[in-house]
Design a protein around this motif. Structure first.
Motif, PDB file in Angstrom:
ATOM      1  N   UNK A  32      -7.221   1.366 -11.775  1.00 12.67           N
ATOM      2  CA  UNK A  32      -7.434   0.321 -12.773  1.00 12.67           C
ATOM      3  C   UNK A  32      -6.166  -0.283 -13.343  1.00 12.67           C
ATOM      4  N   UNK A  33      -4.993   0.207 -12.932  1.00 15.95           N
ATOM      5  CA  UNK A  33      -3.724  -0.299 -13.436  1.00 15.95           C
ATOM      6  C   UNK A  33      -3.120  -1.274 -12.433  1.00 15.95           C
ATOM      7  N   UNK A  34      -2.732  -2.463 -12.900  1.00 14.13           N
ATOM      8  CA  UNK A  34      -2.047  -3.427 -12.048  1.00 14.13           C
ATOM      9  C   UNK A  34      -0.627  -2.919 -11.832  1.00 14.13           C
ATOM     10  N   UNK A  35      -0.326  -2.530 -10.594  1.00 16.05           N
ATOM     11  CA  UNK A  35       0.991  -1.969 -10.283  1.00 16.05           C
ATOM     12  C   UNK A  35       1.841  -2.931  -9.453  1.00 16.05           C
ATOM     13  N   UNK A  36       1.429  -4.183  -9.390  1.00 15.94           N
ATOM     14  CA  UNK A  36       2.129  -5.178  -8.582  1.00 15.94           C
ATOM     15  C   UNK A  36       3.616  -5.274  -8.872  1.00 15.94           C
ATOM     16  N   UNK A  37       3.993  -5.243 -10.126  1.00 19.18           N
ATOM     17  CA  UNK A  37       5.418  -5.297 -10.480  1.00 19.18           C
ATOM     18  C   UNK A  37       6.062  -3.925 -10.374  1.00 19.18           C
ATOM     19  N   UNK A  63      -2.015 -12.128  -4.116  1.00 23.98           N
ATOM     20  CA  UNK A  63      -2.342 -10.743  -3.749  1.00 23.98           C
ATOM     21  C   UNK A  63      -2.127  -9.808  -4.943  1.00 23.98           C
ATOM     22  N   UNK A  64      -3.005  -8.832  -5.072  1.00 22.68           N
ATOM     23  CA  UNK A  64      -2.910  -7.891  -6.183  1.00 22.68           C
ATOM     24  C   UNK A  64      -2.979  -6.464  -5.667  1.00 22.68           C
ATOM     25  N   UNK A  65      -2.441  -5.549  -6.484  1.00 28.25           N
ATOM     26  CA  UNK A  65      -2.476  -4.117  -6.167  1.00 28.25           C
ATOM     27  C   UNK A  65      -2.815  -3.383  -7.459  1.00 28.25           C
ATOM     28  N   UNK A  66      -3.932  -2.654  -7.438  1.00 27.44           N
ATOM     29  CA  UNK A  66      -4.346  -1.862  -8.597  1.00 27.44           C
ATOM     30  C   UNK A  66      -4.556  -0.414  -8.166  1.00 27.44           C
ATOM     31  N   UNK A  67      -4.072   0.496  -8.985  1.00 28.84           N
ATOM     32  CA  UNK A  67      -4.288   1.923  -8.758  1.00 28.84           C
ATOM     33  C   UNK A  67      -4.916   2.478 -10.023  1.00 28.84           C
ATOM     34  N   UNK A  71       0.839  -1.204   0.000  1.00 29.05           N
ATOM     35  CA  UNK A  71       0.000   0.000   0.000  1.00 29.05           C
ATOM     36  C   UNK A  71       0.874   1.254   0.000  1.00 29.05           C
ATOM     37  N   UNK A  72       1.916   1.257   0.837  1.00 30.24           N
ATOM     38  CA  UNK A  72       2.832   2.405   0.868  1.00 30.24           C
ATOM     39  C   UNK A  72       3.558   2.558  -0.463  1.00 30.24           C
ATOM     40  N   UNK A  73       3.963   1.445  -1.043  1.00 28.68           N
ATOM     41  CA  UNK A  73       4.642   1.500  -2.338  1.00 28.68           C
ATOM     42  C   UNK A  73       3.693   2.007  -3.428  1.00 28.68           C
ATOM     43  N   UNK A  74       2.439   1.578  -3.363  1.00 24.29           N
ATOM     44  CA  UNK A  74       1.450   2.051  -4.338  1.00 24.29           C
ATOM     45  C   UNK A  74       1.228   3.551  -4.192  1.00 24.29           C
ATOM     46  N   UNK A  75       1.221   4.043  -2.964  1.00 22.94           N
ATOM     47  CA  UNK A  75       1.076   5.480  -2.732  1.00 22.94           C
ATOM     48  C   UNK A  75       2.249   6.234  -3.341  1.00 22.94           C
ATOM     49  N   UNK A  76       3.447   5.684  -3.183  1.00 26.37           N
ATOM     50  CA  UNK A  76       4.635   6.307  -3.788  1.00 26.37           C
ATOM     51  C   UNK A  76       4.505   6.322  -5.304  1.00 26.37           C
ATOM     52  N   UNK A  77       4.120   5.180  -5.879  1.00 26.09           N
ATOM     53  CA  UNK A  77       3.944   5.090  -7.333  1.00 26.09           C
ATOM     54  C   UNK A  77       2.930   6.126  -7.817  1.00 26.09           C
ATOM     55  N   UNK A  78       1.800   6.213  -7.125  1.00 25.57           N
ATOM     56  CA  UNK A  78       0.734   7.135  -7.499  1.00 25.57           C
ATOM     57  C   UNK A  78       1.236   8.579  -7.479  1.00 25.57           C
ATOM     58  N   UNK A  79       1.913   8.941  -6.428  1.00 32.01           N
ATOM     59  CA  UNK A  79       2.429  10.314  -6.313  1.00 32.01           C
ATOM     60  C   UNK A  79       3.413  10.626  -7.434  1.00 32.01           C
ATOM     61  N   UNK A  80       4.297   9.689  -7.744  1.00 30.83           N
ATOM     62  CA  UNK A  80       5.238   9.913  -8.839  1.00 30.83           C
ATOM     63  C   UNK A  80       4.503  10.035 -10.168  1.00 30.83           C
ATOM     64  N   UNK A  81       3.507   9.179 -10.385  1.00 30.86           N
ATOM     65  CA  UNK A  81       2.716   9.242 -11.623  1.00 30.86           C
ATOM     66  C   UNK A  81       1.973  10.570 -11.749  1.00 30.86           C
ATOM     67  N   UNK A  82       1.512  11.085 -10.618  1.00 28.82           N
ATOM     68  CA  UNK A  82       0.739  12.324 -10.606  1.00 28.82           C
ATOM     69  C   UNK A  82       1.620  13.569 -10.504  1.00 28.82           C
ATOM     70  N   UNK A  83       2.939  13.381 -10.419  1.00 29.34           N
ATOM     71  CA  UNK A  83       3.862  14.511 -10.349  1.00 29.34           C
ATOM     72  C   UNK A  83       3.864  15.216  -8.998  1.00 29.34           C
ATOM     73  N   UNK A  84       3.513  14.497  -7.941  1.00 33.69           N
ATOM     74  CA  UNK A  84       3.465  15.082  -6.604  1.00 33.69           C
ATOM     75  C   UNK A  84       4.876  15.059  -6.006  1.00 33.69           C
ATOM     76  N   UNK A  85       5.279  16.182  -5.440  1.00 36.65           N
ATOM     77  CA  UNK A  85       6.576  16.291  -4.771  1.00 36.65           C
ATOM     78  C   UNK A  85       6.514  15.496  -3.470  1.00 36.65           C
ATOM     79  N   UNK A  86       7.310  14.446  -3.374  1.00 34.85           N
ATOM     80  CA  UNK A  86       7.260  13.582  -2.193  1.00 34.85           C
ATOM     81  C   UNK A  86       7.735  14.291  -0.922  1.00 34.85           C
ATOM     82  N   UNK A 110      -7.187   6.025  -6.092  1.00 36.03           N
ATOM     83  CA  UNK A 110      -8.123   4.917  -6.306  1.00 36.03           C
ATOM     84  C   UNK A 110      -7.414   3.565  -6.190  1.00 36.03           C
ATOM     85  N   UNK A 111      -7.200   3.133  -4.953  1.00 41.32           N
ATOM     86  CA  UNK A 111      -6.446   1.919  -4.653  1.00 41.32           C
ATOM     87  C   UNK A 111      -7.385   0.743  -4.413  1.00 41.32           C
ATOM     88  N   UNK A 112      -7.052  -0.384  -5.038  1.00 39.94           N
ATOM     89  CA  UNK A 112      -7.783  -1.628  -4.807  1.00 39.94           C
ATOM     90  C   UNK A 112      -6.747  -2.701  -4.483  1.00 39.94           C
TER      91      UNK A 112
END
Length: 106
Positions: free
Chosen positions: A91-96, A85-89, A46-61, A75-77
């Motif tokens: 609608x995108x599978x971000x597991x890898x 186990x799966x991680x989608x943000x 979940x934390x990694x997905x949040x990091x991915x999302x912020x980078x994708x959205x151009x948010x300054x960490x 939009x995390x599922x």
């Protein structure tokens, strides 16, 4: 569970495993969940997905308020099947993608 070890009314079994990175928490957690027939929630993912999302959205960490705002609407599922186990943000599978060096470094 409550502090006295009894199960709280209306709640199922919750097991939390903490420890340093690379110590096998995820492997042990998945195995325990499979053995007990329970759900598995990888909060590290979940934390990694949040990091991915912020980078994708151009948010300054470094901007805590901006990160909090971005994660608030992320939009995390999370799939809770310990066998797969799966991680989608959004609608995108971000597991890898969330296991890359870029995400780990960020």
């Amino acid at each position: 569970m409550s502090a006295d070890g009894t199960r709280a009314e209306g709640r199922g079994l919750v097991v939390a495993i903490d420890g340093p990175s690379g110590s096998g928490k995820s492997s042990v957690s998945r195995a325990v969940a499979q053995r007990l027939g329970t759900a598995y929630l990888d909060t590290g993912a979940m934390y990694r997905a949040a990091t991915w999302w912020c980078l994708e959205e151009g948010v300054d960490l470094a901007d805590q308020a901006a990160v909090a705002a971005a994660v608030d609407v992320m939009p995390l599922v999370m799939g809770i099947d310990p066998a797969a186990p799966t991680v989608h943000v959004d609608g995108t599978d971000v597991g890898e993608a969330i296991r890359t060096t870029e995400i780990s470094t960020a």
